[in-house]
Design a protein around this motif. Structure first.
Motif, PDB file in Angstrom:
ATOM      1  N   LEU A 119       0.266  -1.293   0.071  1.00 51.28           N
ATOM      2  CA  LEU A 119      -0.039   0.528   0.009  1.00 51.28           C
ATOM      3  C   LEU A 119       0.550   0.765   0.037  1.00 51.28           C
ATOM      4  CD1 LEU A 119      -2.061  -1.317   2.920  1.00 51.28           C
ATOM      5  CD2 LEU A 119      -2.506  -0.721   0.127  1.00 51.28           C
ATOM      6  N   PHE A 120       0.114   2.325  -0.960  1.00 44.69           N
ATOM      7  CA  PHE A 120       1.500   3.277  -0.566  1.00 44.69           C
ATOM      8  C   PHE A 120       0.354   5.114  -0.527  1.00 44.69           C
ATOM      9  CE2 PHE A 120       2.802   0.128  -3.718  1.00 44.69           C
ATOM     10  CZ  PHE A 120       3.696   0.355  -3.339  1.00 44.69           C
ATOM     11  N   TYR A 121       1.314   5.980  -0.087  1.00 39.50           N
ATOM     12  CA  TYR A 121       0.765   7.208   0.351  1.00 39.50           C
ATOM     13  C   TYR A 121      -0.148   7.510  -1.127  1.00 39.50           C
ATOM     14  CZ  TYR A 121       0.696  12.094   1.560  1.00 39.50           C
ATOM     15  OH  TYR A 121      -0.229  13.785   1.355  1.00 39.50           O
ATOM     16  N   ASN A 122      -1.046   8.389  -1.094  1.00 37.87           N
ATOM     17  CA  ASN A 122      -1.312   9.206  -2.407  1.00 37.87           C
ATOM     18  C   ASN A 122      -2.124  10.519  -2.328  1.00 37.87           C
ATOM     19  OD1 ASN A 122      -1.735   9.922  -4.849  1.00 37.87           O
ATOM     20  ND2 ASN A 122      -3.133   8.059  -5.601  1.00 37.87           N
ATOM     21  N   ALA A 123      -1.763  11.626  -2.030  1.00 41.22           N
ATOM     22  CA  ALA A 123      -2.556  13.119  -1.625  1.00 41.22           C
ATOM     23  C   ALA A 123      -1.051  14.346  -1.909  1.00 41.22           C
ATOM     24  CB  ALA A 123      -2.716  12.591  -0.562  1.00 41.22           C
ATOM     25  N   PHE A 124      -1.243  15.094  -2.136  1.00 43.24           N
ATOM     26  CA  PHE A 124      -1.038  16.271  -2.179  1.00 43.24           C
ATOM     27  C   PHE A 124       0.156  16.276  -3.165  1.00 43.24           C
ATOM     28  CE2 PHE A 124      -2.591  15.975   2.586  1.00 43.24           C
ATOM     29  CZ  PHE A 124      -3.412  16.791   1.769  1.00 43.24           C
ATOM     30  N   PHE A 125      -0.195  15.993  -4.540  1.00 47.44           N
ATOM     31  CA  PHE A 125       0.756  15.310  -5.864  1.00 47.44           C
ATOM     32  C   PHE A 125       1.338  14.448  -5.018  1.00 47.44           C
ATOM     33  CE2 PHE A 125      -1.868  20.064  -5.618  1.00 47.44           C
ATOM     34  CZ  PHE A 125      -2.028  20.152  -6.712  1.00 47.44           C
ATOM     35  N   ASN A 126       1.751  13.889  -4.689  1.00 49.94           N
ATOM     36  CA  ASN A 126       3.255  12.973  -4.204  1.00 49.94           C
ATOM     37  C   ASN A 126       2.205  11.277  -4.536  1.00 49.94           C
ATOM     38  OD1 ASN A 126       5.153  11.328  -3.275  1.00 49.94           O
ATOM     39  ND2 ASN A 126       4.975  12.933  -1.383  1.00 49.94           N
ATOM     40  N   ASN A 127       2.723  10.765  -4.825  1.00 47.62           N
ATOM     41  CA  ASN A 127       2.129   9.242  -4.945  1.00 47.62           C
ATOM     42  C   ASN A 127       3.154   8.337  -5.485  1.00 47.62           C
ATOM     43  OD1 ASN A 127       1.354   6.980  -5.992  1.00 47.62           O
ATOM     44  ND2 ASN A 127      -0.290   7.707  -7.538  1.00 47.62           N
ATOM     45  N   THR A 128       3.545   8.090  -3.905  1.00 47.96           N
ATOM     46  CA  THR A 128       4.163   7.081  -3.534  1.00 47.96           C
ATOM     47  C   THR A 128       4.628   5.348  -4.747  1.00 47.96           C
ATOM     48  OG1 THR A 128       3.315   6.365  -1.441  1.00 47.96           O
ATOM     49  CG2 THR A 128       4.812   8.204  -1.858  1.00 47.96           C
ATOM     50  N   LEU A 129       3.260   5.687  -5.433  1.00 47.50           N
ATOM     51  CA  LEU A 129       3.876   4.366  -5.882  1.00 47.50           C
ATOM     52  C   LEU A 129       4.725   4.579  -6.984  1.00 47.50           C
ATOM     53  CD1 LEU A 129       2.689   0.804  -6.645  1.00 47.50           C
ATOM     54  CD2 LEU A 129       0.655   2.249  -7.414  1.00 47.50           C
ATOM     55  N   LYS A 130       4.539   5.980  -8.035  1.00 46.77           N
ATOM     56  CA  LYS A 130       5.199   5.997  -8.629  1.00 46.77           C
ATOM     57  C   LYS A 130       6.764   6.232  -8.761  1.00 46.77           C
ATOM     58  CE  LYS A 130       1.645   8.791 -10.667  1.00 46.77           C
ATOM     59  NZ  LYS A 130       1.570  10.164 -11.448  1.00 46.77           N
ATOM     60  N   SER A 131       6.861   6.215  -7.969  1.00 47.18           N
ATOM     61  CA  SER A 131       8.316   6.203  -6.874  1.00 47.18           C
ATOM     62  C   SER A 131       8.740   5.091  -6.647  1.00 47.18           C
ATOM     63  CB  SER A 131       8.282   7.059  -5.293  1.00 47.18           C
ATOM     64  OG  SER A 131       7.864   8.102  -6.166  1.00 47.18           O
ATOM     65  N   TRP A 132       8.102   4.220  -6.191  1.00 47.77           N
ATOM     66  CA  TRP A 132       8.609   2.861  -5.899  1.00 47.77           C
ATOM     67  C   TRP A 132       8.623   2.254  -7.544  1.00 47.77           C
ATOM     68  CZ3 TRP A 132       8.241  -1.241  -1.491  1.00 47.77           C
ATOM     69  CH2 TRP A 132       7.913  -2.570  -1.484  1.00 47.77           C
ATOM     70  N   ASN A 133       7.691   2.426  -8.014  1.00 50.90           N
ATOM     71  CA  ASN A 133       7.616   1.310  -9.399  1.00 50.90           C
ATOM     72  C   ASN A 133       8.978   2.237 -10.456  1.00 50.90           C
ATOM     73  OD1 ASN A 133       5.506  -0.190  -9.482  1.00 50.90           O
ATOM     74  ND2 ASN A 133       3.869   1.830  -9.394  1.00 50.90           N
ATOM     75  N   LYS A 134       9.375   4.028  -9.886  1.00 52.00           N
ATOM     76  CA  LYS A 134      10.608   3.980 -10.367  1.00 52.00           C
ATOM     77  C   LYS A 134      12.014   3.035  -9.770  1.00 52.00           C
ATOM     78  CE  LYS A 134       9.270   8.580 -12.016  1.00 52.00           C
ATOM     79  NZ  LYS A 134       9.125   9.951 -11.089  1.00 52.00           N
ATOM     80  N   GLU A 135      12.078   2.866  -8.458  1.00 50.45           N
ATOM     81  CA  GLU A 135      12.856   2.697  -8.183  1.00 50.45           C
ATOM     82  C   GLU A 135      13.521   0.889  -8.430  1.00 50.45           C
ATOM     83  OE1 GLU A 135      15.547   3.525  -5.940  1.00 50.45           O
ATOM     84  OE2 GLU A 135      14.876   5.702  -6.373  1.00 50.45           O
ATOM     85  N   GLU A 136      11.654   0.220  -8.836  1.00 51.18           N
ATOM     86  CA  GLU A 136      11.483  -1.233  -8.848  1.00 51.18           C
ATOM     87  C   GLU A 136      12.573  -1.373  -9.797  1.00 51.18           C
ATOM     88  OE1 GLU A 136       9.095  -4.061  -7.348  1.00 51.18           O
ATOM     89  OE2 GLU A 136       7.743  -3.377  -9.490  1.00 51.18           O
ATOM     90  N   THR A 137      11.486  -0.324 -11.090  1.00 53.69           N
ATOM     91  CA  THR A 137      12.854  -0.215 -12.781  1.00 53.69           C
ATOM     92  C   THR A 137      14.033  -0.115 -13.034  1.00 53.69           C
ATOM     93  OG1 THR A 137      10.398  -0.002 -13.383  1.00 53.69           O
ATOM     94  CG2 THR A 137      12.247  -0.011 -14.982  1.00 53.69           C
TER      95      THR A 137
END
Length: 148
Positions: A119-137
């Motif tokens: 599960l991820f934080y997603n508020a105030f223009f900050n979606n940590t799932l996107k950061s997670w996916n970038k790091e994973e890639t």
């Protein structure tokens, strides 16, 4: 004497379970003593989406309470609770993995990876799932491993 010894043994046993459950509960992201803000943990896997659970359909696993959207999901959960529990106690996976910081989540922002719910934080223009996916890639690219 035997009766007293039996009663003390039973009380100590229940006390031990209670302490274990209480410690575990302190590690989870709970809102009003309910995990995942009342969302159904099985729905993420079976329906592929976040679905709000119902107060009438609940189960507890080692002190943590979950709501379910339908009775069959509760049945799935009870057969193998640890399979459906969110990683990091339901705290934001990116924040826990990055800095071991307990950050609240948006239960509708999630990822299933290797059979585990993140599960991820997603508020105030900050979606940590996107950061997670970038790091994973990036990590997969650097290691030469294929992406899922």
């Amino acid at each position: 004497m035997k009766k007293l010894l039996f009663i003390l043994t039973v009380l100590c046993t229940f006390s031990g379970f209670s302490q274990k459950d209480n410690k575990r509960v302190t590690l989870f992201n709970l809102e009003k003593n309910v995990a995942i803000q009342g969302y159904d943990p099985v729905a993420y896997f079976k329906q592929g989406k976040a679905v709000k659970g119902k107060k009438e359909i609940t189960a507890s696993y080692e002190g943590v309470v979950y709501y379910f959207s339908m009775p069959v999901n509760k049945e799935y959960f009870l057969k193998n609770p640890s399979k459906f529990e969110p990683q990091y106690g339901g705290w934001c996976a990116y924040a826990m993995g990055d800095s071991n910081e307990k950050v609240s989540i948006n239960p509708e922002t999630f990822k299933i990876s290797n059979g585990k719910l993140y599960l991820f934080y997603n508020a105030f223009f900050n979606n940590t799932l996107k950061s997670w996916n970038k790091e994973e890639t990036r990590i997969d690219d650097e290691s030469g491993c294929e992406l899922e």
